[in-house]
Design a protein around this motif. Structure first.
Motif, PDB file in Angstrom:
ATOM      1  N   PRO A  42      13.679  -9.547   5.003  1.00 11.51           N
ATOM      2  CA  PRO A  42      13.418  -8.798   5.957  1.00 11.51           C
ATOM      3  C   PRO A  42      12.009  -7.979   5.987  1.00 11.51           C
ATOM      4  O   PRO A  42      11.185  -7.801   4.761  1.00 11.51           O
ATOM      5  N   ILE A  43      11.360  -7.497   6.508  1.00 17.27           N
ATOM      6  CA  ILE A  43       9.924  -7.040   6.537  1.00 17.27           C
ATOM      7  C   ILE A  43       9.975  -6.022   6.413  1.00 17.27           C
ATOM      8  O   ILE A  43      10.557  -4.662   7.308  1.00 17.27           O
ATOM      9  N   GLY A  44       9.103  -4.821   5.312  1.00 15.22           N
ATOM     10  CA  GLY A  44       9.048  -3.930   5.014  1.00 15.22           C
ATOM     11  C   GLY A  44       8.073  -3.012   6.074  1.00 15.22           C
ATOM     12  O   GLY A  44       6.312  -3.977   5.627  1.00 15.22           O
ATOM     13  N   LEU A  45       8.066  -1.942   6.350  1.00 15.07           N
ATOM     14  CA  LEU A  45       6.936  -0.842   6.401  1.00 15.07           C
ATOM     15  C   LEU A  45       6.462  -0.088   5.334  1.00 15.07           C
ATOM     16  O   LEU A  45       6.651   0.936   4.723  1.00 15.07           O
ATOM     17  N   ALA A  46       4.646  -0.314   4.706  1.00 20.81           N
ATOM     18  CA  ALA A  46       4.385   0.459   3.336  1.00 20.81           C
ATOM     19  C   ALA A  46       3.028   1.157   3.285  1.00 20.81           C
ATOM     20  O   ALA A  46       2.778   0.478   4.119  1.00 20.81           O
ATOM     21  N   VAL A  47       2.527   1.692   2.279  1.00 20.22           N
ATOM     22  CA  VAL A  47       1.964   2.186   2.293  1.00 20.22           C
ATOM     23  C   VAL A  47       1.718   2.226   0.885  1.00 20.22           C
ATOM     24  O   VAL A  47       2.254   2.728   0.410  1.00 20.22           O
ATOM     25  N   ILE A  99       0.647   9.658   3.799  1.00 26.18           N
ATOM     26  CA  ILE A  99       1.567   9.762   4.231  1.00 26.18           C
ATOM     27  C   ILE A  99       3.098   9.027   3.405  1.00 26.18           C
ATOM     28  O   ILE A  99       3.218   8.264   2.841  1.00 26.18           O
ATOM     29  N   LYS A 100       4.058   9.807   4.315  1.00 20.81           N
ATOM     30  CA  LYS A 100       4.601   9.711   2.545  1.00 20.81           C
ATOM     31  C   LYS A 100       6.547   9.496   3.483  1.00 20.81           C
ATOM     32  O   LYS A 100       7.283   9.747   3.353  1.00 20.81           O
ATOM     33  N   SER A 101       6.366   9.134   4.893  1.00 24.56           N
ATOM     34  CA  SER A 101       7.606   9.113   5.370  1.00 24.56           C
ATOM     35  C   SER A 101       7.723   7.911   6.795  1.00 24.56           C
ATOM     36  O   SER A 101       6.051   8.233   7.467  1.00 24.56           O
ATOM     37  N   ILE A 102       7.679   7.391   7.672  1.00 23.31           N
ATOM     38  CA  ILE A 102       7.939   6.602   9.080  1.00 23.31           C
ATOM     39  C   ILE A 102       7.429   7.590   9.732  1.00 23.31           C
ATOM     40  O   ILE A 102       6.754   7.621  10.352  1.00 23.31           O
ATOM     41  N   GLU A 103       7.876   8.929   9.925  1.00 24.47           N
ATOM     42  CA  GLU A 103       7.545   9.594  10.779  1.00 24.47           C
ATOM     43  C   GLU A 103       6.147  10.864  10.587  1.00 24.47           C
ATOM     44  O   GLU A 103       5.416  10.698  11.142  1.00 24.47           O
ATOM     45  N   ASP A 104       5.579  10.263   9.261  1.00 24.65           N
ATOM     46  CA  ASP A 104       4.221  10.686   8.627  1.00 24.65           C
ATOM     47  C   ASP A 104       3.533   9.879   9.588  1.00 24.65           C
ATOM     48  O   ASP A 104       2.938  10.052  10.281  1.00 24.65           O
ATOM     49  N   LEU A 105       3.410   8.546   9.278  1.00 29.04           N
ATOM     50  CA  LEU A 105       2.453   7.742   9.779  1.00 29.04           C
ATOM     51  C   LEU A 105       3.026   7.916  11.434  1.00 29.04           C
ATOM     52  O   LEU A 105       2.441   7.561  12.106  1.00 29.04           O
ATOM     53  N   VAL A 106       3.564   8.148  12.187  1.00 25.68           N
ATOM     54  CA  VAL A 106       3.770   8.246  13.644  1.00 25.68           C
ATOM     55  C   VAL A 106       3.006   9.443  14.310  1.00 25.68           C
ATOM     56  O   VAL A 106       1.950   9.135  15.362  1.00 25.68           O
ATOM     57  N   GLN A 107       3.600  10.021  13.117  1.00 28.32           N
ATOM     58  CA  GLN A 107       2.575  11.548  13.574  1.00 28.32           C
ATOM     59  C   GLN A 107       1.107  11.441  13.647  1.00 28.32           C
ATOM     60  O   GLN A 107       0.002  11.228  14.365  1.00 28.32           O
ATOM     61  N   LYS A 108       0.541  10.865  12.018  1.00 24.71           N
ATOM     62  CA  LYS A 108      -0.688  10.190  12.668  1.00 24.71           C
ATOM     63  C   LYS A 108      -0.958   9.244  13.264  1.00 24.71           C
ATOM     64  O   LYS A 108      -2.865   9.697  13.534  1.00 24.71           O
ATOM     65  N   ALA A 109      -0.755   8.338  13.655  1.00 26.43           N
ATOM     66  CA  ALA A 109      -0.767   7.268  14.597  1.00 26.43           C
ATOM     67  C   ALA A 109      -1.333   7.736  16.065  1.00 26.43           C
ATOM     68  O   ALA A 109      -1.773   7.871  16.670  1.00 26.43           O
ATOM     69  N   GLN A 133       4.984   3.046  -1.280  1.00 27.55           N
ATOM     70  CA  GLN A 133       5.361   3.779  -0.808  1.00 27.55           C
ATOM     71  C   GLN A 133       5.882   2.955   0.193  1.00 27.55           C
ATOM     72  O   GLN A 133       5.668   2.790   1.230  1.00 27.55           O
ATOM     73  N   ILE A 134       7.392   2.854   0.191  1.00 28.60           N
ATOM     74  CA  ILE A 134       8.468   2.041   1.596  1.00 28.60           C
ATOM     75  C   ILE A 134       8.342   3.018   2.624  1.00 28.60           C
ATOM     76  O   ILE A 134       9.821   3.752   1.952  1.00 28.60           O
ATOM     77  N   LEU A 135       7.881   2.927   3.735  1.00 29.98           N
ATOM     78  CA  LEU A 135       8.711   3.526   4.641  1.00 29.98           C
ATOM     79  C   LEU A 135       9.910   3.486   5.838  1.00 29.98           C
ATOM     80  O   LEU A 135      10.769   4.324   6.231  1.00 29.98           O
ATOM     81  N   ALA A 136      10.169   2.215   5.860  1.00 32.03           N
ATOM     82  CA  ALA A 136      11.075   1.809   6.020  1.00 32.03           C
ATOM     83  C   ALA A 136      11.277   0.049   5.735  1.00 32.03           C
ATOM     84  O   ALA A 136      10.644  -0.618   5.663  1.00 32.03           O
ATOM     85  N   ILE A 137      12.748  -0.367   5.984  1.00 38.87           N
ATOM     86  CA  ILE A 137      12.691  -1.897   6.330  1.00 38.87           C
ATOM     87  C   ILE A 137      13.378  -2.585   6.880  1.00 38.87           C
ATOM     88  O   ILE A 137      14.375  -1.955   7.832  1.00 38.87           O
ATOM     89  N   GLY A 138      13.297  -4.070   7.259  1.00 40.44           N
ATOM     90  CA  GLY A 138      14.468  -4.754   8.098  1.00 40.44           C
ATOM     91  C   GLY A 138      15.024  -4.843   8.649  1.00 40.44           C
ATOM     92  O   GLY A 138      15.598  -5.696   8.886  1.00 40.44           O
ATOM     93  N   SER A 139      15.933  -4.800   7.107  1.00 41.81           N
ATOM     94  CA  SER A 139      17.660  -5.034   6.981  1.00 41.81           C
ATOM     95  C   SER A 139      18.074  -4.543   7.342  1.00 41.81           C
ATOM     96  O   SER A 139      17.874  -3.060   7.940  1.00 41.81           O
TER      97      SER A 139
END
Length: 322
Positions: A131-136, A142-152, A223-229
């Motif tokens: 699985p591919i994961g999204l991390a920072v 950035i502490k969550s995928i929501e934080d990442l989306v808002q910053k982007a 800090q892993i924000l989401a995983i593709g599994s």
């Protein structure tokens, strides 16, 4: 007249016997496969996921096949350099290569001049999934995928995301995330997972789309924000799946082995048998899981059907990626 008839019949019978003998001899030769050294080419850098698994398989391959197996590397183009080399080899089973899905589908669809076509590769097996994961970085704000989306959204095109290869599983995951989240970022491709992770840990990109095996290896620094599994994994119990986070995507990379199209069926079956026996080895599976991989046991026919389904699924997607 009768003599002429029986003469023709005798000639036909002789020819049939000779043909049968030749086929039997050829079949026997293939049954003896292999009779010499085999080259196992990895189309990525040494130290990456494909190399790790090839090294794990190596002693068992030599034992099962009864011949030396030499691992070589031909990195570049997210694997395309190596797969171009593969399809130019003689189709006799003595030259095989690691294959990655969706890479071997996406690359020829995106660029007909890539150097190879998907159908020029005969899959032998798929033995592993990551699985591919999204991390920072751990210290990131950035502490969550929501934080990442808002910053982007506040900084369109500014956030940089490390990935391995162009028109690869990572590149596809990047484009899917942009589409589903309605954001724009900058994708930075590297020649393989090793350099990708090193560059990210060195502070050269803000975010990384990485394989689960790399996330396991460096999880204390990330800090892993989401995983593709499909569901949360015990390896990262606090990380939601992309779908759980609201994005209809489950990015993964499937790994296996292929040979040039046209390789005799008995040779493909022999290689398939050996690789599947290794894939079913309990010790190998335990090591894979510990290292962040998901074991697979897909034979040649099943893998071909899987690639055909993925090709149909990804053909319209690639048009959006161009």
């Amino acid at each position: 007249m009768k003599r002429s008839f029986w003469k023709r019949m005798a000639l036909l019978l002789t020819g049939a016997l000779l043909l049968t003998a030749c086929e039997a001899s050829l079949s026997a030769d293939r049954a003896d496969f292999p009779e010499r050294q085999i080259t196992y080419m990895i189309p990525f850098e040494a130290g990456g996921q494909s190399d790790v698994e090839a090294r794990r398989q190596h002693p068992l391959l030599e034992k099962e096949l009864g011949q030396p197996v030499v691992i070589t590397y031909k990195p570049g183009g997210g694997g395309s350099v190596g797969w171009t080399e593969l399809v130019r080899q003689q189709a006799d089973g003595y030259y095989l290569a690691g294959i990655n899905v969706p890479h071997i589908i996406l690359q020829p669809l995106a660029n007909p001049d890539t150097g190879y076509q998907t159908e020029q590769i005969q899959p032998v097996v798929l033995f592993q999934r990551t699985p591919i994961g999204l991390a920072v970085p751990k210290e990131s704000e950035i502490k969550s995928i929501e934080d990442l989306v808002q910053k982007a959204k506040k900084n369109p095109g500014k956030l940089t995301v490390a990935g391995s290869g162009t028109y690869s599983g990572h590149h596809l995951a990047f484009r899917q995330l942009e589409k589903f989240a309605g954001i724009r970022m900058k994708y930075v491709p590297f020649t393989g997972a090793t350099t990708q992770v090193q560059a990210f840990l060195g502070g050269n990109t803000d975010v990384i789309l990485a394989n689960s095996s790399d996330l396991v290896k460096y999880k204390e620094q990330l800090q892993i924000l989401a995983i593709g599994s499909d569901q949360r994994t015990e390896l990262f119990p606090d990380a939601p799946t992309f779908k759980e986070a609201g994005y209809e995507m489950s990015p993964v990379i499937d790994r296996g082995v292929g040979v040039p199209a046209g390789t005799p069926a008995p040779v493909v079956r022999r290689l398939e048998e050996v690789f599947l026996r290794i894939a079913r080895n309990d010790k190998i599976k335990e090591q894979m899981i510990k290292d962040g991989f998901e074991p697979l046991e897909m034979g040649a026919a099943e893998t071909e059907k899987y690639i055909q389904r993925k090709t149909v699924e990804l053909t319209p997607v690639i048009e959006e990626m161009k």
